[in-house]
Design a protein around this motif. Structure first.
Motif, mmCIF file in Angstrom:
data_model
loop_
_atom_site.group_PDB
_atom_site.id
_atom_site.type_symbol
_atom_site.label_atom_id
_atom_site.label_comp_id
_atom_site.label_asym_id
_atom_site.label_seq_id
_atom_site.Cartn_x
_atom_site.Cartn_y
_atom_site.Cartn_z
ATOM 1 N N ASN A 148 0.815 -1.218 0.000
ATOM 2 C CA ASN A 148 0.000 0.000 0.000
ATOM 3 C C ASN A 148 0.849 1.270 0.000
ATOM 4 O OD1 ASN A 148 0.888 -0.246 2.680
ATOM 5 N ND2 ASN A 148 -0.941 0.750 3.478
ATOM 6 N N ARG A 149 2.128 1.156 -0.304
ATOM 7 C CA ARG A 149 3.007 2.324 -0.313
ATOM 8 C C ARG A 149 2.745 3.154 -1.563
ATOM 9 N NH1 ARG A 149 9.016 1.065 0.787
ATOM 10 N NH2 ARG A 149 8.230 1.030 2.908
ATOM 11 N N CYS A 208 8.561 8.109 -1.278
ATOM 12 C CA CYS A 208 8.031 7.216 -0.257
ATOM 13 C C CYS A 208 8.875 5.946 -0.270
ATOM 14 C CB CYS A 208 6.558 6.894 -0.531
ATOM 15 S SG CYS A 208 5.757 6.004 0.809
ATOM 16 N N GLU A 221 1.747 4.634 5.452
ATOM 17 C CA GLU A 221 1.103 3.360 5.136
ATOM 18 C C GLU A 221 0.035 3.034 6.180
ATOM 19 O OE1 GLU A 221 5.192 3.163 3.250
ATOM 20 O OE2 GLU A 221 4.386 3.893 5.129
#
Length: 188
Positions: free
Chosen positions: A5-6, A34, A137
């Motif tokens: 989910n990054r 990220c 996250e």
């Protein structure tokens, strides 16, 4: 390690409707980086209270309309980040580092004569939004942010008012319905 989910650089984070923190109300954030160390981005839909000409007078005429300084976020508000979109995608001018596609970060120490004519769009932000390792996250898993793809007009558009709604509306479906959110629960 890449978490599923990054967010990826170039994606947008939209504050979930009804988010408790007033600062982030209808925030639209462009993710710049990220990784395992954390994440950073800039808030796209809020002009800073100080004039760009007061802090970077040589850059005032180079930035895209509305030719203002933008509030990038609450972290390091005395610092500045410049987003620049290449005019010629085959070139990588001095002082520029790619973020996503033709979008990159331009070092503000780059001599102004080298900047003139090299970029299709420029925008400067005071400060940035930042998250520690795993924090973003976790916020995504909790549902605090909605991830959507960005468009050039989101990043360099002239209409800041209603940007959050326009981006949600174009997603269609449930996200499109969220664009009609109001702060009065009985109207939602």
């Amino acid at each position: 390690m890449r978490l599923p989910n990054r967010p990826k650089p170039g994606e947008l984070l939209l504050a979930r409707p009804g988010m408790e923190a007033d600062y982030w109300d209808q925030a639209v954030i462009l993710v710049l980086d990220c990784d395992d160390d954390g994440a950073l981005g800039v808030l796209l839909n809020r002009e800073a209270e100080i004039e760009l000409g007061q802090v970077l007078p040589l850059w005032s005429s180079l930035v895209s309309p509305p030719q203002a300084l933008f509030e990038g976020g609450p972290v390091s508000p005395q610092g500045a980040i410049c987003l620049a979109q290449l005019l010629d995608p085959k070139e990588e001018p001095p002082g520029w580092r790619r973020v996503h596609g033709e979008l990159g970060l331009l070092h503000l120490d780059t001599p102004v004569p080298l900047v003139e004519g090299a970029y299709g769009a420029l925008r400067i932000f005071a400060g940035y939004a930042g998250w520690d390792s795993g924090q973003l996250e976790a916020e995504l898993l909790r549902g605090d942010w909605l991830r959507v793809p960005s468009r050039d007009e989101d990043i360099f558009g002239t209409e800041l008012e209603g940007l959050w709604q326009r981006i949600l509306r174009r997603q269609g479906g449930t996200l499109g319905l969220l664009s009609t959110w109001t702060d009065e629960p009985e109207l939602n």
